[in-house]
Design an enzyme around this catalytic site. Structure first.
Site, short mmCIF file in Angstrom:
data_model
loop_
_atom_site.label_atom_id
_atom_site.label_comp_id
_atom_site.label_asym_id
_atom_site.label_seq_id
_atom_site.Cartn_x
_atom_site.Cartn_y
_atom_site.Cartn_z
N ASP A 70 0.87 -1.17 0.00
CA ASP A 70 0.00 0.00 0.00
C ASP A 70 0.90 1.22 0.00
O ASP A 70 1.87 1.30 0.78
CB ASP A 70 -0.94 0.03 1.21
CG ASP A 70 -2.11 0.97 0.93
OD1 ASP A 70 -2.93 0.63 0.05
OD2 ASP A 70 -2.19 2.03 1.57
N HIS A 181 10.64 4.61 -2.50
CA HIS A 181 9.91 4.07 -1.36
C HIS A 181 9.72 2.55 -1.52
O HIS A 181 9.96 1.78 -0.60
CB HIS A 181 8.56 4.79 -1.25
CG HIS A 181 7.76 4.83 -2.53
ND1 HIS A 181 8.32 5.09 -3.76
CD2 HIS A 181 6.44 4.58 -2.78
CE1 HIS A 181 7.39 5.02 -4.69
NE2 HIS A 181 6.24 4.72 -4.14
P1 ITT Z 1 -3.52 -2.39 -5.28
O1 ITT Z 1 -4.28 -1.87 -4.08
O2 ITT Z 1 -4.26 -3.42 -6.06
O3 ITT Z 1 -2.11 -2.84 -4.93
P2 ITT Z 1 -3.60 0.41 -6.11
O4 ITT Z 1 -3.03 1.15 -7.27
O5 ITT Z 1 -5.06 0.61 -5.78
O6 ITT Z 1 -3.30 -1.17 -6.32
P3 ITT Z 1 -2.80 1.66 -3.62
O7 ITT Z 1 -4.15 1.66 -2.98
O8 ITT Z 1 -1.61 1.29 -2.76
O9 ITT Z 1 -2.71 0.71 -4.86
O10 ITT Z 1 -2.56 3.11 -4.24
C1 ITT Z 1 -1.29 3.49 -4.56
C2 ITT Z 1 -1.36 4.73 -5.47
O11 ITT Z 1 -0.34 5.65 -5.06
C3 ITT Z 1 -1.03 4.34 -6.90
O12 ITT Z 1 -2.18 3.95 -7.61
C4 ITT Z 1 -0.39 5.62 -7.40
O13 ITT Z 1 -1.36 6.57 -7.71
C5 ITT Z 1 0.34 6.14 -6.18
N1 ITT Z 1 1.73 5.62 -6.18
C6 ITT Z 1 2.24 4.64 -5.36
N2 ITT Z 1 3.51 4.37 -5.67
C7 ITT Z 1 3.82 5.18 -6.70
C8 ITT Z 1 4.97 5.35 -7.47
O14 ITT Z 1 6.06 4.60 -7.28
N3 ITT Z 1 4.95 6.25 -8.45
C9 ITT Z 1 3.84 6.99 -8.68
N4 ITT Z 1 2.70 6.90 -8.02
C10 ITT Z 1 2.68 5.98 -7.02
#
Ligand code: ITT
Length: 201
Positions: A70, A181
């Site tokens: 997450d 991260h």
């Molecule tokens: P899952 O829950 O299925 O893993 P998700 O995309 O919904 O997929 P999250 O709830 O953890 O995942 O949301 C993470 C969001 O944060 C992601 O969709 C991006 O918008 C942002 N994010 C996370 N890591 C990032 C990165 O390395 N580069 C750019 N944006 C990032």
């Protein structure tokens, strides 16, 4: 030992492969494992939401090691928004061109030294037998004035880092993974797994 990555985000799967392949760990996505868990991300922290996702898949595959990520972007001038709501910000189906433009608009007039931000990643791990733990990683940066770069995903085009002074979308995948991260959290996770599995990890 099979490791299943509980995520529906293919960009996370790609980065996970890039990061862990070099460390000798092989991971399959929940889709490749034929699993489609029902998950409600109703935690209040990155760690809680990561654990909710990992446990949902672990319930379907109790013999596997399950990991989940997450993550999100915290912008200090916006009270750490979008934070744990990063994927849901302006709606899951809204394009990142629009989300990024919206955040840049909200920061118009904010001086460079007040545009600080960070990406946060929590990786949750559930072992066969149910033991679980989390590892976190962060990368500090700032929100630029304009989107930059074609690599990465999500908020990468507006998240800039020093000393390069470019966005993480302008870095190569290797450069991003070395400082990101997700790279930091996954390398910690790999160490924790090695402690538990010894030679097998
Ligand atoms: P899952 O829950 O299925 O893993 P998700 O995309 O919904 O997929 P999250 O709830 O953890 O995942 O949301 C993470 C969001 O944060 C992601 O969709 C991006 O918008 C942002 N994010 C996370 N890591 C990032 C990165 O390395 N580069 C750019 N944006 C990032």
């Amino acid at each position: 030992m099979k490791i299943i990555f509980a995520t529906g985000n293919q960009n996370k799967v790609r980065e996970c492969h890039e990061i862990l392949d070099g460390l000798g760990l092989s991971v399959i996505s929940q889709k490749e494992a034929g699993l489609a868990p029902e998950v409600e991300e109703n935690g209040t922290t990155f760690e809680e939401n990561a654990m909710i996702k990992a446990k949902a898949v672990a319930g379907l595959a109790p013999e596997a090691i399950v990991i989940a990520d997450d993550s999100g972007l915290e912008i200090d001038a916006l009270n750490k928004e979008p934070g744990i709501y990063s994927a849901r910000y302006m709606g899951e189906d809204t394009s990142y061109d629009i989300k990024n433009r919206n955040l840049l608009d909200r920061l118009k007039g904010v001086e460079e030294d007040k545009r600080t931000a960070r990406f946060v990643c929590a990786i949750a791990v559930v072992m066969p037998g149910g033991e679980s733990f989390t590892c976190t990683g962060t990368i500090e940066g700032y929100i630029g004035d304009e989107p930059m770069g074609e690599n990465g995903f999500g908020y990468d085009p507006i998240f800039y880092v020093q000393p390069q002074g470019v966005s993480t979308a302008a870095l190569s995948p290797e450069e991003k993974n070395a400082i990101s991260h997700r790279g930091k959290a996954m390398r910690k996770m790999r160490e924790e797994l090695a402690k538990r599995l010894g030679e097998k990890a």
